[in-house]
Every structure is written in C-alpha cells, then in structure tokens.
Scaffold this motif. Structure first.
Motif, PDB file in Angstrom:
ATOM      1  N   UNK A 498       0.818  -1.214   0.000  1.00 18.47           N
ATOM      2  CA  UNK A 498       0.000   0.000   0.000  1.00 18.47           C
ATOM      3  C   UNK A 498       0.854   1.267   0.000  1.00 18.47           C
ATOM      4  N   UNK A 499       1.993   1.202   0.683  1.00 12.41           N
ATOM      5  CA  UNK A 499       2.906   2.343   0.646  1.00 12.41           C
ATOM      6  C   UNK A 499       3.495   2.522  -0.752  1.00 12.41           C
ATOM      7  N   UNK A 500       3.848   1.400  -1.384  1.00 11.92           N
ATOM      8  CA  UNK A 500       4.380   1.477  -2.741  1.00 11.92           C
ATOM      9  C   UNK A 500       3.389   2.093  -3.700  1.00 11.92           C
ATOM     10  N   UNK A 501       2.124   1.710  -3.550  1.00 10.78           N
ATOM     11  CA  UNK A 501       1.099   2.299  -4.417  1.00 10.78           C
ATOM     12  C   UNK A 501       0.978   3.801  -4.157  1.00 10.78           C
ATOM     13  N   UNK A 539       4.542  -7.725  -0.923  1.00  7.66           N
ATOM     14  CA  UNK A 539       5.735  -6.887  -1.040  1.00  7.66           C
ATOM     15  C   UNK A 539       6.092  -6.648  -2.513  1.00  7.66           C
ATOM     16  N   UNK A 540       5.947  -7.678  -3.350  1.00  6.46           N
ATOM     17  CA  UNK A 540       6.234  -7.535  -4.777  1.00  6.46           C
ATOM     18  C   UNK A 540       5.321  -6.491  -5.413  1.00  6.46           C
ATOM     19  N   UNK A 550       9.478   5.736  -9.675  1.00  3.75           N
ATOM     20  CA  UNK A 550      10.875   6.037  -9.989  1.00  3.75           C
ATOM     21  C   UNK A 550      11.607   4.726 -10.185  1.00  3.75           C
ATOM     22  N   UNK A 551      11.977   4.456 -11.431  1.00  7.51           N
ATOM     23  CA  UNK A 551      12.624   3.187 -11.753  1.00  7.51           C
ATOM     24  C   UNK A 551      13.922   3.031 -10.969  1.00  7.51           C
ATOM     25  N   UNK A 552      14.088   1.832 -10.393  1.00  9.65           N
ATOM     26  CA  UNK A 552      15.249   1.572  -9.549  1.00  9.65           C
ATOM     27  C   UNK A 552      15.762   0.157  -9.795  1.00  9.65           C
ATOM     28  N   UNK A 553      17.033   0.003 -10.111  1.00  6.23           N
ATOM     29  CA  UNK A 553      17.594  -1.346 -10.268  1.00  6.23           C
ATOM     30  C   UNK A 553      17.461  -2.174  -8.995  1.00  6.23           C
ATOM     31  N   UNK A 554      17.510  -1.508  -7.865  1.00  2.00           N
ATOM     32  CA  UNK A 554      17.366  -2.222  -6.585  1.00  2.00           C
ATOM     33  C   UNK A 554      15.968  -2.821  -6.488  1.00  2.00           C
ATOM     34  N   UNK A 555      14.944  -2.015  -6.847  1.00  3.28           N
ATOM     35  CA  UNK A 555      13.577  -2.520  -6.810  1.00  3.28           C
ATOM     36  C   UNK A 555      13.418  -3.691  -7.782  1.00  3.28           C
ATOM     37  N   UNK A 556      14.000  -3.579  -8.976  1.00  4.57           N
ATOM     38  CA  UNK A 556      13.892  -4.653  -9.962  1.00  4.57           C
ATOM     39  C   UNK A 556      14.552  -5.928  -9.437  1.00  4.57           C
ATOM     40  N   UNK A 557      15.684  -5.783  -8.777  1.00  7.55           N
ATOM     41  CA  UNK A 557      16.344  -6.959  -8.189  1.00  7.55           C
ATOM     42  C   UNK A 557      15.454  -7.615  -7.147  1.00  7.55           C
ATOM     43  N   UNK A 558      14.821  -6.788  -6.315  1.00 12.97           N
ATOM     44  CA  UNK A 558      13.904  -7.332  -5.298  1.00 12.97           C
ATOM     45  C   UNK A 558      12.735  -8.056  -5.968  1.00 12.97           C
ATOM     46  N   UNK A 599       5.233  -8.861 -11.911  1.00 17.01           N
ATOM     47  CA  UNK A 599       6.658  -9.151 -12.116  1.00 17.01           C
ATOM     48  C   UNK A 599       6.985  -9.116 -13.604  1.00 17.01           C
ATOM     49  N   UNK A 600       6.050  -9.619 -14.413  1.00 10.15           N
ATOM     50  CA  UNK A 600       6.251  -9.564 -15.865  1.00 10.15           C
ATOM     51  C   UNK A 600       6.261  -8.111 -16.350  1.00 10.15           C
ATOM     52  N   UNK A 601       5.322  -7.309 -15.863  1.00 13.18           N
ATOM     53  CA  UNK A 601       5.280  -5.903 -16.271  1.00 13.18           C
ATOM     54  C   UNK A 601       6.582  -5.186 -15.931  1.00 13.18           C
ATOM     55  N   UNK A 602       7.140  -5.512 -14.764  1.00 17.63           N
ATOM     56  CA  UNK A 602       8.335  -4.808 -14.305  1.00 17.63           C
ATOM     57  C   UNK A 602       9.601  -5.287 -15.012  1.00 17.63           C
ATOM     58  N   UNK A 603       9.646  -6.588 -15.373  1.00 19.85           N
ATOM     59  CA  UNK A 603      10.897  -7.169 -15.888  1.00 19.85           C
ATOM     60  C   UNK A 603      10.817  -7.631 -17.333  1.00 19.85           C
ATOM     61  N   UNK A 604       9.591  -7.786 -17.863  1.00 17.95           N
ATOM     62  CA  UNK A 604       9.349  -8.326 -19.206  1.00 17.95           C
ATOM     63  C   UNK A 604       9.824  -9.778 -19.349  1.00 17.95           C
TER      64      UNK A 604
END
Length: 735
Positions: A498-501, A539-540, A550-558, A599-604
C-alpha cells in the motif's frame, strides 16, 4: 423520448402512491428495486388502480395507465393499450381481492383475457377454504398467468390444496428497507423518550387491528413498569374513515382514558413516510402486531419491524406463524389481553433477551431486503420473459461513508457490531494500510482532496507501528499499545504494497510522499525475512508500484528475487491437474498470480507471464461455477486431491479476484477476463451462493462474509475496504 420507447419495460399493475394503502407502497418499493436491478436496460412503468372514477391522484410520470376499479371496460381498454406497446415485455400484478372490481375482484379476469403479455401475479392475501365463486376466480387467474408469487410458504400450500392450482408458485418474501441495526436509545433521545420503554404498532387503523387488547393488557404492566409507553402510529384507513369516520379511534381513545393510561399510550394520527416508519421502529424496544385476522398471509408492518431488529409480540395469523419463532419474539392469543400482558412483561423485564431477539430478527430479514427480493423476481422474469441480457452490472456509486465511520483520529477500527464501530477490537496494520490504498486509488481518479486527510491518518498509524528495525507490527489495542510479542509477515507485506502504491500516485501531496517514502524504504530492510508466499506477494506488488514512480535497479532486483521464489513454489507443487503455487488454495489466492503478472510488467520476463496465466486460469476454473464466482471457503480451504470448501466466503477473496481479473485483461488483452471481473464483482451485489446482497449500499459498508445459510451482518474494516478496492478498480480501469 424515442429512446425510452425503444427500451424494454416491465409494467406493474396495482395501487400506487400518492394513494394511501399498503399495496401502493409495496408496488412503488418493488418496482423501484427491480428497476435498480435492471437499469439501464429495463425501465418500469405503472398501471395504477383508481378507486372508482371519482378519485384521481397526482401520479409520477412512470404511471402511464389508469384503471377505474369499478368499470370493467376500463380493464379491457387498458389491456388493449398495453398490447399496442411492444416495449412492455411483462406485466406484474399486485393482487388484493378488494383492489379490483366485481365479485372477488373478477374484473381482473376480463383484463387478462384481452392481454397478450406474460403475466405474474403476486398475492397479498389468500383466503383459505374458498367458496365456489372465489375458487373459480383464482383458477381463472391461474389459467391466464405465467406464475403466481406468494410471500409465505403457507400461501403456496393454500393455493395448491384449497384452490387446486397447478401453476408454478414461487415464495418470495415481502421486501423490507435496508435499515442499519441500532439499539433504541439513540432514536429515543431524538424523539424525547430516552427514559421510556417503547412499545409500538403502526399502520392504517381499522377495527381489525385489535389494539384494544393491547391497551387492556397494559393496566397491570404499567403498575410495575410505569416507564412503559405504547405508541399507536398511523392514520385511519381512508376507506374506513369514509364509511365510519373516526369511530374506532374514538373508541380506543376513550378506553385509554377510562383505564387511566393517558401517560402510557399515545396516538400519532398521520400517514407515515418510510423515513418516519423507520424512525419510530428504531425507537421501539418491542413491536406489537395485534391483527384479528387469523388468515392474514402477508404483513408488511410485521417484517418491517423485524427488519429494524425489533422483537415482535404478535397474534398467530398465518404470516406471523412463519416469521415469529421463540428466539425472535412471542405469539399470543387473539383477543386475549392476558396473553399480551404475559408476553410483554417477559420482554419488558429482560433487556438482554430483547436485544438478543432483536438481533435474531435482524439477521433473519437480511434475505428480505429489497435488492434481494428484486433478484428473486429477476429469476422469474428471466425464466418466462424475453428480456435483454445484462452484459455487466450497474456499479454502485463510490461511497466512503462507512470507511469514515470506522475511522477516528488514530486510525481505522478493526471490527463493527453491525454498523457500529467496535472500539474494543482495536486497530490493525492490515486494515489501515488497505484503507490508505483505497483512498489513494480514489484520489488518483477523483482528485478529491478530502481523501488526503484520511491518507494522513492511516499513514500516521503505519508510522506508529513501524519499529526502528523496519518491521510493521500489526495489532494495536484501544489503549494504543502495540502487540510486540508477534510479528506477522502478511501485514508487513501489505504495508509495503500500500505504501508502494501511494508513492506511485501522480499529484500526491508532497508532505505525504515525504512521510511515506522512508516508511517504505525502512520496511524493505525486512524483505529477506519474509517466508510466507503471500507476504512476498504483497511486497512484490508494492515494489512494482514504487518502481513505476521512480525506476530503480534495486527494486527490480527485489522483484526478480521475490518472483523467483514464487516460481520455485510453482514448480515444486504444480502438476498437470493442479497448476498452483501451493498444495492448498487458501485466502487471497489470486494475489499470487497477480504478483507474477506485475513481475512480468516490471521485468518483461515472459516466464513470469506464463506462470501467471497458468495459475490464474486454474484458479478461475476452480472458483467459477455456472456463471457465478464462488471463492474458496475459509472453513477448510481446498487441498490438492481433497474437496474444496464452499463456506465461509470472504469479501477479501472476491476483491482480490476482481482486481487480478482486470489486470489480466489489461496485460493479455483477453476480454473474457474483464467479463469475469464483472461476474466476480456481482458476488457483492447478490450473484452468489445465497442470492443475497453482501454490499450495503445504504451505509457503504460490506457484510463480513457469506455463510452456508446467512450473511454475517457485521460490517468490519477488512470487508468494507475489500469491497471498496474492488469497486475502485473499475473506476481506474475505465478512466
């Protein structure tokens, strides 16, 4: 106007307001409920019965035909006119023998002989042991009708056994308004009766009401309980007043004076609006039905009182025998004041029993609220009439009323007793986080800045429960003490979701973002401590939304890490027949597939999409039956190679399914998902196993679940927020 003529219409025939009678009120309420159910595909029109040609009324526009009850030609001409109107697909007749002209209302037969439309007759009275003439009239009505509808099981028995009717006969309860359950004290104060024990009766007055027995019964009662006040509410029936004047009322008033009960009995001589009826019922401790007609098969006043959550003391007429059990009230003898005295004393002396019986009455009548009655009529209409198919339901207006009632300056209260917040239940992170999510979703589309105040309240709560190490604790007591003994993973995951949203919402207030951002980042410290699949799922979701902002490599890794964990679960537990992440379907199931979609939307990564579709299609195949969504019941869940549980069904599971279906439709461009999203949402509106509405459109609350035989009438935080998330998802999808 031409558009309205082209629309399918259902014509209701009966008396109609402003004519003052019970049938008129019923016709208006039922027709409105059905129109609300079918809109915008179907409109309602009215054929109004007038009391001979002398009486005319200032009707609403929906009244398009007038019938003079004493003129048989008026019936015939009305039928001919209806035949020329192709938009009218069916005629629903509200039947009372005295409403129509001729012997036993036989003029109605002439109407039906000419009419060329499907007809459904709802009987408001059914006389047992008919003579030959009455029997012949009813049998003639049967030959010209598609179906009969009665409001009590005994009515069907009488028609079958006494009239030998072989038509389809359906039992559909008398409808009731949706009245929030409240104890009497609040309304008593408004009426100035806060220190009194209120008994009440309402309705159009006539000798058949039997009020004199109740009046006489109070003589010994008021000696012991002088605070008892009996309210007799309602004007004299217009027909009775025309023929007899106020003879019966004068008789009752004289009896009150002769017995010295002026301080304990009051008359309110007025035809009541629905708002006034509800007000007096809510102020009542006990409702009294004293009808002298043992064959009365329908009583609107009886079911209204039960629907207000009031115990009822009644004479044993036919409808009362079915509705009044020993845990909802008491049945007493006809014309027997001593019998009334005994029953009234029993309930007056025990407040706890009164409240218990009232709650039982309230729960019993949830099946009778007008939206549920409209659904029952819809089934009959669809069976016999060629009506347009509703492609999707009409969505209720977004209503934050109950959300706001459950929220105080500290946060959202966890539970409610019906609609009243149960402050003793405390607060949870689960509820406050999701309430914040709902407000953020609404703000995103409506830009309603009042939502920002609520968001700040819920954000303040999340700040309060977060520990220095990043953990979000879940439960907080009424004394604002955090339960430090137990850290639960799911609430932590939901807080991140909810915070992420919230962080992803454009034009969100900067001060809110400044508060939310560190809470989210701090919460990520415990990401590697999450082991339950759903906590990882939540969490995902939060990481996906935060990454959108804000795109973040750290977020993508998570995201990749969490999605990989879910993928491993899928490969470990799935088989050809069981395409799922776990060996069991439990709660919030669709969120697992939803996480893989995100996860697909974020990473393809197409493997994530493949797993999302396979698991979600499996879940759909398990939870949709015969065009209805049936969530996995929490009473046993569904283990692989076992039997699925059908009850208790929870709003949170329905909301999850709606949101995942809309997401799947958007990602895959497969519109069958969106169609199913509307079907799943209709679970809230009554398309469910019980055919009962779960969402309370009056309060904006949602009932706490669907049991095997009844809804849970409490409207707590999780259920209410879950409904709102589902509803707001359509607003977002259409924006």
């Amino acid at each position: 106007m031409d558009e309205e003529l082209d629309q399918s219409q259902i014509l209701f025939l009966g008396s109609y307001p402003p004519r003052e009678c019970g049938i008129a009120t019923f016709t208006k309420d039922l027709s409105s409920a059905i129109e609300n159910r079918f809109k915008p595909s179907i409109r309602i029109k009215i054929a109004a019965m007038n009391k001979n040609s002398i009486n005319i009324y200032n009707y609403a526009k929906r009244v398009i035909i007038h019938i003079d009850d004493s003129d048989i030609n008026s019936y015939i001409e009305a039928a001919k006119k209806i035949n020329t109107m192709p938009s009218i697909k069916a005629v629903s007749i509200q039947h009372e023998f005295g409403l129509f002209g001729g012997e036993y209302g036989s003029y109605l037969i002439a109407f039906l002989e000419v009419l060329e439309k499907p007809v459904y007759i709802t009987f408001h009275s059914i006389l047992p042991n008919p003579d030959k003439s009455l029997k012949k009239v009813v049998q003639s009505l049967a030959t010209k009708s598609s179906a009969f509808i009665v409001m009590a099981k005994k009515g069907r028995t009488i028609l079958r056994e006494d009239y030998k009717i072989r038509n389809e006969i359906y039992v559909i309860h008398h409808g009731v308004p949706t009245i929030p359950f409240e104890l009497p004290i609040k309304e008593k104060r408004r009426l100035g009766f806060k220190d009194r024990i209120i008994l009440s009766s309402f309705g159009l007055m006539s000798e058949g009401k039997g009020y004199e027995s109740v009046i006489e019964s109070l003589v010994p009662i008021v000696k012991k309980y002088p605070e008892v006040l009996y309210l007799i509410v309602g004007e004299t029936h217009p027909v009775v007043r025309k023929e007899e004047g106020e003879k019966y009322r004068n008789f009752l008033e004289k009896k009150v004076k002769d017995l010295g009960l002026q301080n304990n009995i009051k008359f309110y001589n007025k035809y009541l609006t629905l708002k006034e009826i509800i007000r007096y019922l809510k102020a009542s401790d006990i409702y009294v039905c004293s009808s002298l007609n043992p064959n009365q098969i329908t009583s609107g006043t009886l079911v209204y009182a039960l629907a207000a959550g009031r115990p009822v003391i009644s004479t044993p007429f036919l409808h009362a025998r079915e509705a009044i059990t020993n845990n909802r009230g008491r049945l007493v003898e006809f014309n027997d004041h001593k019998s009334f005295t005994k029953a009234i004393l029993e309930l007056v002396s025990d407040k706890k029993i009164r409240e218990e019986y009232g709650r039982n009455a309230y729960e019993y009548t949830r099946q009778m609220i007008w939206p549920n009655v409209a659904m029952a009529y819809e089934q009959i209409l669809n069976r016999y009439t060629d009506l347009p198919i509703r492609k999707k339901p009409t969505l209720p207006k977004v209503n934050f009323g109950h959300i706001m009632q459950l929220t105080n300056e500290f946060g959202m209260i966890q539970f409610a007793n019906n609609v009243t917040p149960d402050i003793a239940s405390g607060y949870t992170t689960d509820d406050n986080a999701r309430a914040m999510l709902a407000c953020a979703m609404d703000f995103e589309t409506s830009q309603d800045r009042s939502r920002l105040d609520l968001i700040k309240t819920y954000l303040q709560f999340l700040s309060f429960v977060q520990q220095p190490d990043g953990r979000f604790m879940n439960y907080v007591t009424i004394e604002k003490k955090i339960n430090q003994k137990e850290w639960i993973q799911d609430p932590h995951g939901r807080a991140l979701w909810c915070l992420g949203y919230l962080l992803s919402v454009p034009e969100m207030a900067p001060d809110i973002i400044r508060t939310a951002k560190p809470l989210f980042e701090n919460g990520l410290k415990y990401l590697n401590k999450l082991t339950s699949p759903r906590s990882k799922t939540f969490a995902l979701l939060g990481l996906h939304f935060a990454n959108q902002q804000k795109s973040s490599p750290i977020y993508i890794d998570h995201i990749n890490s969490l999605a990989t964990d879910l993928k491993k679960l899928y490969k470990k537990n799935s088989t050809t027949k069981w395409q799922w992440f776990e060996p069991m379907l439990a709660y919030s199931n669709s969120r697992l597939s939803e996480a893989m979609f995100y996860a697909y939307l974020a990473t393809k990564n197409k493997e994530y999409l493949t797993i999302a579709k396979k698991t979600f299609d499996f879940l759909i195949s398990t939870t949709f039956e015969n065009g209805m969504f049936i969530p996995i019941g929490q009473r046993g869940w569904y283990e692989n190679n076992g039997k699925r549980a059908y009850y208790d069904q929870q709003p949170v599971d329905t909301a999850s399914m709606v949101q995942t279906l809309l997401l799947a439709a958007k990602i895959t461009d497969e519109q069958h998902y969106k169609t199913k999203a509307y079907t799943a949402f209709e679970w809230f509106l009554g398309k469910n196993s019980l055919r009962q509405v779960v969402y309370n459109e009056t309060t904006g609350g949602c009932y706490d679940g669907l049991g095997k035989s009844a809804v849970n009438i409490n409207q707590g935080a999780e259920s209410t927020v879950s409904y709102l998330l589902a509803r707001l998802s359509f607003t977002q999808d259409n924006s």
